[in-house]
Scaffold this motif. Structure first.
Motif, PDB file in Angstrom:
ATOM      1  N   LYS A 102       0.831  -1.217   0.000  1.00 31.33           N
ATOM      2  CA  LYS A 102       0.000   0.000   0.000  1.00 31.33           C
ATOM      3  C   LYS A 102       0.859   1.259   0.000  1.00 31.33           C
ATOM      4  O   LYS A 102       0.581   2.216  -0.734  1.00 31.33           O
ATOM      5  CB  LYS A 102      -0.927   0.005   1.223  1.00 31.33           C
ATOM      6  CG  LYS A 102      -1.841   1.229   1.267  1.00 31.33           C
ATOM      7  CD  LYS A 102      -2.744   1.215   2.489  1.00 31.33           C
ATOM      8  CE  LYS A 102      -3.619   2.449   2.547  1.00 31.33           C
ATOM      9  NZ  LYS A 102      -4.506   2.454   3.723  1.00 31.33           N
ATOM     10  N   ASN A 120      -6.281   6.875   1.014  1.00 31.22           N
ATOM     11  CA  ASN A 120      -6.862   5.583   1.395  1.00 31.22           C
ATOM     12  C   ASN A 120      -7.989   5.182   0.443  1.00 31.22           C
ATOM     13  O   ASN A 120      -8.102   4.013   0.058  1.00 31.22           O
ATOM     14  CB  ASN A 120      -7.384   5.637   2.832  1.00 31.22           C
ATOM     15  CG  ASN A 120      -6.255   5.627   3.850  1.00 31.22           C
ATOM     16  OD1 ASN A 120      -5.157   5.137   3.573  1.00 31.22           O
ATOM     17  ND2 ASN A 120      -6.502   6.177   5.027  1.00 31.22           N
ATOM     18  N   GLU A 124      -7.753   1.853  -1.963  1.00 32.09           N
ATOM     19  CA  GLU A 124      -8.750   0.770  -1.893  1.00 32.09           C
ATOM     20  C   GLU A 124      -9.373   0.522  -3.260  1.00 32.09           C
ATOM     21  O   GLU A 124      -9.550  -0.627  -3.679  1.00 32.09           O
ATOM     22  CB  GLU A 124      -9.849   1.141  -0.879  1.00 32.09           C
ATOM     23  CG  GLU A 124      -9.424   0.990   0.572  1.00 32.09           C
ATOM     24  CD  GLU A 124     -10.479   1.503   1.538  1.00 32.09           C
ATOM     25  OE1 GLU A 124     -11.672   1.563   1.146  1.00 32.09           O
ATOM     26  OE2 GLU A 124     -10.109   1.850   2.679  1.00 32.09           O
ATOM     27  N   GLU A 128      -8.825  -3.016  -5.455  1.00 35.12           N
ATOM     28  CA  GLU A 128      -9.951  -3.853  -5.882  1.00 35.12           C
ATOM     29  C   GLU A 128      -9.890  -4.099  -7.385  1.00 35.12           C
ATOM     30  O   GLU A 128     -10.067  -5.225  -7.855  1.00 35.12           O
ATOM     31  CB  GLU A 128     -11.290  -3.187  -5.518  1.00 35.12           C
ATOM     32  CG  GLU A 128     -11.636  -3.256  -4.041  1.00 35.12           C
ATOM     33  CD  GLU A 128     -11.790  -4.683  -3.522  1.00 35.12           C
ATOM     34  OE1 GLU A 128     -12.259  -5.549  -4.295  1.00 35.12           O
ATOM     35  OE2 GLU A 128     -11.431  -4.931  -2.357  1.00 35.12           O
ATOM     36  N   ALA A 133      -6.127  -6.400  -3.124  1.00 32.16           N
ATOM     37  CA  ALA A 133      -6.600  -5.948  -1.800  1.00 32.16           C
ATOM     38  C   ALA A 133      -6.069  -6.817  -0.653  1.00 32.16           C
ATOM     39  O   ALA A 133      -5.665  -6.280   0.385  1.00 32.16           O
ATOM     40  CB  ALA A 133      -8.125  -5.884  -1.785  1.00 32.16           C
TER      41      ALA A 133
END
Length: 257
Positions: A102, A120, A124, A128, A133
């Protein structure tokens, strides 16, 4: 609308013996296109990508990205332009091992001062889309090559660049991971209309593009368009590569899906 315009581009490397790497290259890439560049080793395809990506400066000619000539920008302006308008995907991934997946992905947003909440949210969303993820908190040495390249693609896309430049993105991957990576690039191009320029030795990877430009000895050699059948396009790529007379070992093993 053309996003990338290259006019009369030339590159000469000077030294004890000067070497003309590119000769009078003209190229346009429309907004939302996915264009491949192929050719034998030493043909000038990576040199061309380096000129477009502003990593190396042309000897002659002009490069325009979204109407902007990056070579007329100051050093600081160019750094900002490269960070905001361009996305990079490399064969070697170029991930930072001290950071998590991340943290690698959001790095361009950190440099641009984007809020933590927005970082964030975008992380995310892209995780996805790229199917990573579950590995976001892992370190880069804990993930596979295919996952590392997906991470690199996520990092290249998270700041929504105008142009993504991919240099042999499947070069270190097995055939299945290579196919996965190309399907991801194809989907992001198709759904997000992200403009992409891909340098590859791999005919199967090139077959995911809308069209492929062939370079030989620093000059444009040919260009073919995909049409309706990817299988037929793949075969035409193979045929053209053999016509160019490249040695067999110069091109990756066939990875047909």
């Amino acid at each position: 609308m053309d996003l990338l315009t290259v006019r009369s581009l030339g590159k000469i490397y000077t030294g004890a013996v000067s070497y003309e790497a590119l000769v009078n290259i003209d190229l346009t890439v429309g907004e939302g296109e996915f264009v491949g560049i192929m050719g034998p080793s030493g043909s000038g395809k990576t040199t061309l990508l380096n000129m477009v990506s502003t990593i190396d400066r042309p000897t002659s000619g002009e490069v325009r990205i979204a109407g902007e000539d990056p070579y007329k920008l100051t050093y600081d302006q160019l750094a900002l332009f490269r960070r905001r308008e361009l996305g990079f995907v490399f064969q070697a991934y170029n991930l930072l091992q001290t950071l998590s997946v991340k943290e690698n992905i959001v790095l361009p947003l950190v440099l641009d001062g984007i809020s933590v909440g927005e970082m964030n949210r975008r992380a995310e969303e892209i995780a996805e889309k790229l199917g990573i993820a579950p590995i976001m908190d892992k370190r880069t040495y804990e993930i596979s090559g295919g996952q590392a390249q997906r991470t690199a693609i996520a990092r290249a896309l998270i700041h929504r660049p105008k142009l993504v430049l991919a240099d042999e993105p499947t070069g270190n991957l097995d055939s299945r991971a290579a196919r996965d990576v190309m399907e991801i690039l194809e989907k992001r191009n198709d759904e997000d209309r992200t403009t992409m320029l891909l340098v590859t030795h791999d005919p199967a990877a090139a077959s995911y593009c809308n069209r492929v430009i062939f370079i030989k000895d620093g000059r444009l050699y040919n260009e073919i368009h995909c049409g309706d059948s990817r299988a037929a396009f793949y075969q035409r790529i193979i045929d053209l590569l053999s016509m160019m007379g490249g040695m067999d070992h110069e091109f990756s093993p066939v990875r047909r899906s």
